[in-house]
Scaffold this motif. Structure first.
Motif, PDB file in Angstrom:
ATOM      1  N   LEU A 217      40.662  38.988  34.323  1.00  0.00           N
ATOM      2  CA  LEU A 217      39.203  39.035  34.153  1.00  0.00           C
ATOM      3  C   LEU A 217      38.613  40.293  34.791  1.00  0.00           C
ATOM      4  O   LEU A 217      37.772  40.975  34.191  1.00  0.00           O
ATOM      5  CB  LEU A 217      38.562  37.781  34.753  1.00  0.00           C
ATOM      6  CG  LEU A 217      38.898  36.459  34.047  1.00  0.00           C
ATOM      7  CD1 LEU A 217      38.431  35.272  34.885  1.00  0.00           C
ATOM      8  CD2 LEU A 217      38.280  36.402  32.653  1.00  0.00           C
ATOM      9  N   LYS A 218      39.067  40.619  36.000  1.00  0.00           N
ATOM     10  CA  LYS A 218      38.556  41.823  36.677  1.00  0.00           C
ATOM     11  C   LYS A 218      38.945  43.082  35.914  1.00  0.00           C
ATOM     12  O   LYS A 218      38.164  44.033  35.827  1.00  0.00           O
ATOM     13  CB  LYS A 218      39.068  41.887  38.123  1.00  0.00           C
ATOM     14  CG  LYS A 218      38.377  40.900  39.044  1.00  0.00           C
ATOM     15  CD  LYS A 218      38.718  41.120  40.504  1.00  0.00           C
ATOM     16  CE  LYS A 218      40.086  40.599  40.862  1.00  0.00           C
ATOM     17  NZ  LYS A 218      40.347  40.631  42.313  1.00  0.00           N
ATOM     18  N   GLY A 219      40.144  43.087  35.347  1.00  0.00           N
ATOM     19  CA  GLY A 219      40.580  44.237  34.560  1.00  0.00           C
ATOM     20  C   GLY A 219      39.703  44.439  33.338  1.00  0.00           C
ATOM     21  O   GLY A 219      39.301  45.568  33.012  1.00  0.00           O
ATOM     22  N   LEU A 220      39.375  43.354  32.659  1.00  0.00           N
ATOM     23  CA  LEU A 220      38.530  43.441  31.459  1.00  0.00           C
ATOM     24  C   LEU A 220      37.112  43.873  31.816  1.00  0.00           C
ATOM     25  O   LEU A 220      36.489  44.656  31.086  1.00  0.00           O
ATOM     26  CB  LEU A 220      38.519  42.095  30.729  1.00  0.00           C
ATOM     27  CG  LEU A 220      39.865  41.701  30.090  1.00  0.00           C
ATOM     28  CD1 LEU A 220      39.876  40.226  29.709  1.00  0.00           C
ATOM     29  CD2 LEU A 220      40.186  42.566  28.870  1.00  0.00           C
ATOM     30  N   ILE A 221      36.603  43.403  32.953  1.00  0.00           N
ATOM     31  CA  ILE A 221      35.276  43.832  33.414  1.00  0.00           C
ATOM     32  C   ILE A 221      35.288  45.324  33.731  1.00  0.00           C
ATOM     33  O   ILE A 221      34.341  46.062  33.394  1.00  0.00           O
ATOM     34  CB  ILE A 221      34.831  42.998  34.636  1.00  0.00           C
ATOM     35  CG1 ILE A 221      34.549  41.552  34.214  1.00  0.00           C
ATOM     36  CG2 ILE A 221      33.603  43.605  35.304  1.00  0.00           C
ATOM     37  CD1 ILE A 221      34.450  40.574  35.370  1.00  0.00           C
ATOM     38  N   THR A 222      36.356  45.802  34.352  1.00  0.00           N
ATOM     39  CA  THR A 222      36.485  47.241  34.637  1.00  0.00           C
ATOM     40  C   THR A 222      36.440  48.054  33.355  1.00  0.00           C
ATOM     41  O   THR A 222      35.783  49.100  33.274  1.00  0.00           O
ATOM     42  CB  THR A 222      37.800  47.520  35.396  1.00  0.00           C
ATOM     43  OG1 THR A 222      37.769  46.823  36.648  1.00  0.00           O
ATOM     44  CG2 THR A 222      37.997  49.012  35.656  1.00  0.00           C
ATOM     45  N   GLN A 236      42.784  52.326  26.583  1.00  0.00           N
ATOM     46  CA  GLN A 236      43.339  51.563  25.463  1.00  0.00           C
ATOM     47  C   GLN A 236      44.613  50.820  25.852  1.00  0.00           C
ATOM     48  O   GLN A 236      44.821  49.677  25.452  1.00  0.00           O
ATOM     49  CB  GLN A 236      43.571  52.505  24.277  1.00  0.00           C
ATOM     50  CG  GLN A 236      42.260  52.987  23.671  1.00  0.00           C
ATOM     51  CD  GLN A 236      42.408  54.200  22.779  1.00  0.00           C
ATOM     52  OE1 GLN A 236      43.498  54.748  22.626  1.00  0.00           O
ATOM     53  NE2 GLN A 236      41.301  54.648  22.191  1.00  0.00           N
ATOM     54  N   GLU A 237      45.487  51.457  26.649  1.00  0.00           N
ATOM     55  CA  GLU A 237      46.727  50.760  27.025  1.00  0.00           C
ATOM     56  C   GLU A 237      46.420  49.576  27.928  1.00  0.00           C
ATOM     57  O   GLU A 237      47.088  48.549  27.872  1.00  0.00           O
ATOM     58  CB  GLU A 237      47.738  51.719  27.659  1.00  0.00           C
ATOM     59  CG  GLU A 237      47.409  52.221  29.032  1.00  0.00           C
ATOM     60  CD  GLU A 237      48.499  53.108  29.623  1.00  0.00           C
ATOM     61  OE1 GLU A 237      49.620  53.138  29.088  1.00  0.00           O
ATOM     62  OE2 GLU A 237      48.212  53.783  30.635  1.00  0.00           O
ATOM     63  N   ASN A 238      45.378  49.701  28.740  1.00  0.00           N
ATOM     64  CA  ASN A 238      45.011  48.576  29.598  1.00  0.00           C
ATOM     65  C   ASN A 238      44.463  47.411  28.792  1.00  0.00           C
ATOM     66  O   ASN A 238      44.782  46.254  29.068  1.00  0.00           O
ATOM     67  CB  ASN A 238      44.013  49.022  30.669  1.00  0.00           C
ATOM     68  CG  ASN A 238      44.720  49.556  31.899  1.00  0.00           C
ATOM     69  OD1 ASN A 238      45.330  48.802  32.647  1.00  0.00           O
ATOM     70  ND2 ASN A 238      44.685  50.866  32.082  1.00  0.00           N
ATOM     71  N   LEU A 239      43.627  47.694  27.777  1.00  0.00           N
ATOM     72  CA  LEU A 239      43.142  46.599  26.935  1.00  0.00           C
ATOM     73  C   LEU A 239      44.304  45.925  26.213  1.00  0.00           C
ATOM     74  O   LEU A 239      44.368  44.695  26.119  1.00  0.00           O
ATOM     75  CB  LEU A 239      42.119  47.102  25.917  1.00  0.00           C
ATOM     76  CG  LEU A 239      41.576  46.012  24.971  1.00  0.00           C
ATOM     77  CD1 LEU A 239      40.916  44.866  25.747  1.00  0.00           C
ATOM     78  CD2 LEU A 239      40.596  46.589  23.954  1.00  0.00           C
TER      79      LEU A 239
END
Length: 377
Positions: A217-222, A236-239
Motif C-alpha cells: 500500500l505504501k509503495g502504491l501511494i509513493t 513502471q517496474e515498481n507498479l
C-alpha cells in the motif's frame, strides 16, 4: 494461521525477457498466441513474441476485449479444437490473461464452459498457459483466478482453479512505455484495492501478512505521489511488481478476506461498462463507511502505518483523496448510469446468491443498497 500456499508460476522479470519464453514452451508445442486490440504492435511486443515463436507452429487470435466475454473466447476455443493446439500464450493485461484461463479450461471441456463461471462445475484439466504481461493491474499473471463476462445476459462472474495457474509469466516493465494515463491509474487503483480486500478486515495475528500488505500500500501511494514520473522505467517496474504481489495469493493466505467491493463492482461493470478499477474506486470508500464498526480497528491500523494519521475515519478520506489525485471520480453520477442502478445491482447479486458477502458475511442486500445510494452523493 492455518493455510496451504502454492504458486507454481515462474516469473521472468526485467528488460528483454520476452525472448526467454522459448525456454519454457515445449519444442513440439502448437501455440495459440492470444492478444487484445492490437496495441502490442505499437510497443514492440508483437515483434518480440513473433521472433520468440519462430521455431514453433503457431497461430494468432486477437480481439480479446477489456472484460473478456465468453462470446469472444468461445471463438478461440473453436480454433484450438480445429487446429489441435496444445499451448496457450496470453500477451496482454488481466483481461487477455483471464480470457485465456477460461480458454485453457474450456478447450478441454465437452459442455458449455460457462459452467465454470456459474459454479456448476470446476475444471478438471486445462491446456498449459504462458503469459507476457503488458499492463500491470490484476495480478492474474501469477494466480489461479479468472473473471469473464457473458454479454447476452449482462453477467460478470469468476472462477478459481489450480489447473489454470500460468506456467510462466514474463514481466518486462519496458513494454509499459505506451500505456496511457487511464491504464496506469486503473492499474494502480486495482492493485491498491486488491491489497485492501485482504487487509482491511479485522485484526489478525500475522505480523508478516499485515506488514507485507502495508508495504504494498505504501509503495502504491509513493507511485501516486510521484505521478509526474510515471513515464520512467523505475516508476513502471515498481507498479508492475507491486501489482503482481498484491494478488499472487500470499498476502491473503491464512487471514480474513473481504472482496465485497469486487462483487458489487463486477455488477456495475457488467451493467454499465465501468472500467473495473473505477467501479472499485466508486464502491470501496462508501462500503468502508457503511461497514465502519466492523473495520474501524484495521482502518486505524492502516491510518497509523500507511498514512501516518491516528484517525480511522480520516483513513477513508485519505483513500478517496488518493483516487482523486489520479483523476478518478468516486461519484457514481460521473459515470453513465441510469435510475435503475440500485435495483439492477442488488437484483443481480441476489440472482448470483451473493446476499451476504464480506469477511463476516454480513454485507446484506440492504447494506449494499445503502452503499450504492451513498456512491451517488
Amino acid at each position: 494461521m492455518t493455510y496451504t500456499y502454492h504458486n507454481p508460476t515462474l516469473i521472468e522479470f526485467g528488460k528483454e525477457k520476452i525472448k526467454s519464453i522459448f525456454n519454457y514452451i515445449p519444442k513440439d508445442a502448437k501455440v495459440l498466441f492470444v492478444y487484445g486490440g492490437g496495441s502490442i504492435k505499437k510497443n514492440g511486443v508483437y515483434e518480440q513474441v513473433v521472433k520468440a515463436l519462430e521455431k514453433y507452429e503457431s497461430f494468432e487470435f486477437s480481439g480479446v476485449e477489456p472484460n473478456p466475454t465468453v462470446e469472444t473466447m468461445n471463438k478461440a476455443v473453436k480454433i484450438v479444437k480445429e487446429k489441435n493446439i496444445n499451448f496457450i500464450l496470453a500477451v496482454g493485461g488481466g483481461s487477455v490473461i483471464d480470457g485465456c484461463k477460461y480458454l485453457a479450461a474450456a478447450s478441454l471441456y465437452e459442455g458449455d464452459a460457462w459452467d465454470f463461471l456459474d459454479g456448476t462445475t470446476q475444471p478438471t484439466e486445462a491446456l498449459p498457459l504462458g503469459v507476457v504481461l503488458t499492463l500491470p493491474a490484476t495480478g492474474s499473471e501469477s494466480n489461479c483466478g479468472s473473471v469473464v463476462s457473458r454479454k447476452t445476459t449482462n453477467e460478470k462472474r469468476f472462477f478459481f482453479s489450480p489447473k489454470v495457474f500460468p506456467m510462466f509469466a514474463v514481466l518486462d516493465p519496458s513494454v509499459m512505455i505506451t500505456l496511457d494515463d487511464r491504464q496506469l491509474s486503473n492499474g494502480l487503483i486495482d492493485a491498491f484495492v486488491h491489497t485492501c480486500e485482504q487487509y482491511l478486515t479485522y485484526p489478525n495475528d500475522s505480523l508478516l501478512h499485515d506488514g507485507y500488505s502495508e508495504t504494498i500500500l505504501k509503495g502504491l501511494i509513493t507511485l501516486a505521489n510521484n505521478w509526474n514520473k510515471r513515464d520512467t522505467y523505475h516508476w513502471q517496474e515498481n507498479l508492475m511488481l507491486l501489482a503482481n504481489q498484491a494478488l499472487n495469493g500470499f498476502i491473503g493466505s491464512g487471514v480474513p478476506q473481504d472482496w465485497a467491493t469486487h462483487m458489487i463492482g463486477h455488477e456495475l461493470t457488467a451493467f454499465y461498462g465501468l472500467d473495473h478499477a473505477r467501479s472499485l474506486a466508486v464502491v470501496q470508500p462508501q462500503l468502508l463507511r457503511v461497514m465502519f464498526e466492523d473495520k474501524k480497528e484495521k482502518l486505524l491500523q492502516m491510518g497509523q502505518n500507511v498514512f501516518n494519521i491516528d484517525d480511522a475515519q480520516k483513513t477513508i478520506e485519505k483513500i478517496e483523496e488518493l483516487y482523486h489525485s489520479l483523476e478518478v471520480s468516486t461519484n457514481l453520477n460521473d459515470y453513465e448510469i441510469d435510475d435503475k442502478v440500485v435495483s439492477n445491482i442488488t437484483n443481480a447479486l441476489e440472482k448470483h446468491e451473493m446476499t451476504a458477502i464480506g469477511e463476516k458475511q454480513n454485507i446484506t442486500l440492504d447494506k449494499i443498497e445503502q452503499i450504492l445510494t451513498l456512491t451517488m452523493k
